[in-house]
Design an enzyme around this catalytic site. Structure first.
Site, PDB file in Angstrom:
ATOM      1  N   ASP A  11       4.501 -22.165   3.294  1.00 58.74           N
ATOM      2  CA  ASP A  11       5.027 -20.835   3.002  1.00 58.74           C
ATOM      3  C   ASP A  11       6.529 -20.925   2.731  1.00 58.74           C
ATOM      4  O   ASP A  11       7.174 -21.943   3.052  1.00 58.74           O
ATOM      5  CB  ASP A  11       4.731 -19.937   4.210  1.00 58.74           C
ATOM      6  CG  ASP A  11       5.297 -18.546   4.060  1.00 58.74           C
ATOM      7  OD1 ASP A  11       5.039 -17.908   3.029  1.00 58.74           O
ATOM      8  OD2 ASP A  11       6.015 -18.103   4.974  1.00 58.74           O
ATOM      9  N   ASP A  13       9.252 -17.696   2.662  1.00 57.08           N
ATOM     10  CA  ASP A  13      10.065 -16.797   3.491  1.00 57.08           C
ATOM     11  C   ASP A  13       9.676 -16.921   4.961  1.00 57.08           C
ATOM     12  O   ASP A  13       8.505 -16.775   5.319  1.00 57.08           O
ATOM     13  CB  ASP A  13       9.856 -15.337   3.066  1.00 57.08           C
ATOM     14  CG  ASP A  13      10.341 -15.071   1.651  1.00 57.08           C
ATOM     15  OD1 ASP A  13      11.453 -15.505   1.322  1.00 57.08           O
ATOM     16  OD2 ASP A  13       9.604 -14.427   0.889  1.00 57.08           O
ATOM     17  N   ASP A 174       4.709 -19.079   8.961  1.00 51.69           N
ATOM     18  CA  ASP A 174       5.377 -18.430  10.089  1.00 51.69           C
ATOM     19  C   ASP A 174       4.669 -17.171  10.566  1.00 51.69           C
ATOM     20  O   ASP A 174       5.098 -16.564  11.538  1.00 51.69           O
ATOM     21  CB  ASP A 174       6.818 -18.053   9.710  1.00 51.69           C
ATOM     22  CG  ASP A 174       6.858 -16.916   8.692  1.00 51.69           C
ATOM     23  OD1 ASP A 174       6.200 -17.044   7.648  1.00 51.69           O
ATOM     24  OD2 ASP A 174       7.526 -15.908   8.946  1.00 51.69           O
TER      25      ASP A 174
END
Length: 227
Positions: A11, A13, A174
């Site tokens: 990922d 961001d 995240d």
């Protein structure tokens, strides 16, 4: 569990780059255009992760009911995109050990793909600006497929492009978006503890483990690689 991993989907961001400060500037410039009070960084962090459309919907919902949001949505999204492109990467920074982790994964022979809900027009220049684009053989954005994470479609398509079964492709992210998409795709998944995750504790994510940095993830994979 990780001994036969041949690729990683990572990922953007909240996993590789702390982009919340960019969101803060772009969102509040858009809100100023609409004569709205600025939002705080902590509030904005809870809204990040499901794409620009969802983000702007949540931002407007701070001030308007559903009809009010609908009436302003197109103009607000256009204003946000204009402001974001103007400052993309100026206020964001890499998380610790991102370069080291990506290089260590490449040194292990892993193929790397980035799957983000960020539009490609934002993601590609950001990754180039932060000098991480070259680690990846492919980048898929929130506008690359018909559906975004947490739908499994982006992970499934990335595995197809890699020509690997999902069991051999590790997802690192995240938030619950990454874990839900990975689980539905049949990919193992690790989470980092420092991202956004919609304001919820990372410990609540159903992942296969929490790793402090991407370098630690690479070290974990190295210890489980078959000789």
């Amino acid at each position: 569990m990780f001994s036969h991993i041949k690729a990683a989907i990572i990922d953007l961001d909240g996993t590789m780059i702390d982009t919340a400060p960019d969101f803060l500037v772009a969102i509040n410039r858009m809100r100023e255009d609409f004569a709205l009070a600025p939002l705080t960084l902590d509030v904005i962090k809870t809204m990040v992760g499901k794409g620009s459309e969802n983000l702007i919907h949540k931002v407007l919902s701070q001030d308007f009911d559903a009809d009010g949001v609908a009436a302003r949505f197109d103009g607000a999204l256009a204003a946000y995109q204009h402001h974001y492109l103007a400052i993309n990467g100026d206020h964001s920074q890499l998380y610790p050990e991102v370069h080291e982790g990506l290089q260590a994964m490449r040194d292990l022979g892993l193929r790397l793909v980035c799957v983000t809900n960020k539009p490609l027009a934002f993601a590609l220049p950001l990754m180039q600006k932060k000098e991480i684009f070259h680690y990846f053989e492919q980048v898929y954005g929130g506008d690359s497929f018909a559906k975004k994470k947490p739908d499994p479609l982006p992970m499934q398509e990335a595995c197809k492009a890699l020509d690997l079964p999902p069991s051999q492709v590790l997802v690192i992210g995240d938030s619950s978006n990454d874990a839900i998409a990975a689980r539905a795709s049949g990919c193992p998944v690790l989470t980092v503890p420092y991202g956004y995750n919609h304001g919820e504790a990372v410990q609540n994510i159903q992942s296969d483990g929490i790793v402090g940095t991407l370098l630690i993830a690479a070290q974990l994979l190295a210890t489980e690689k078959p000789l």
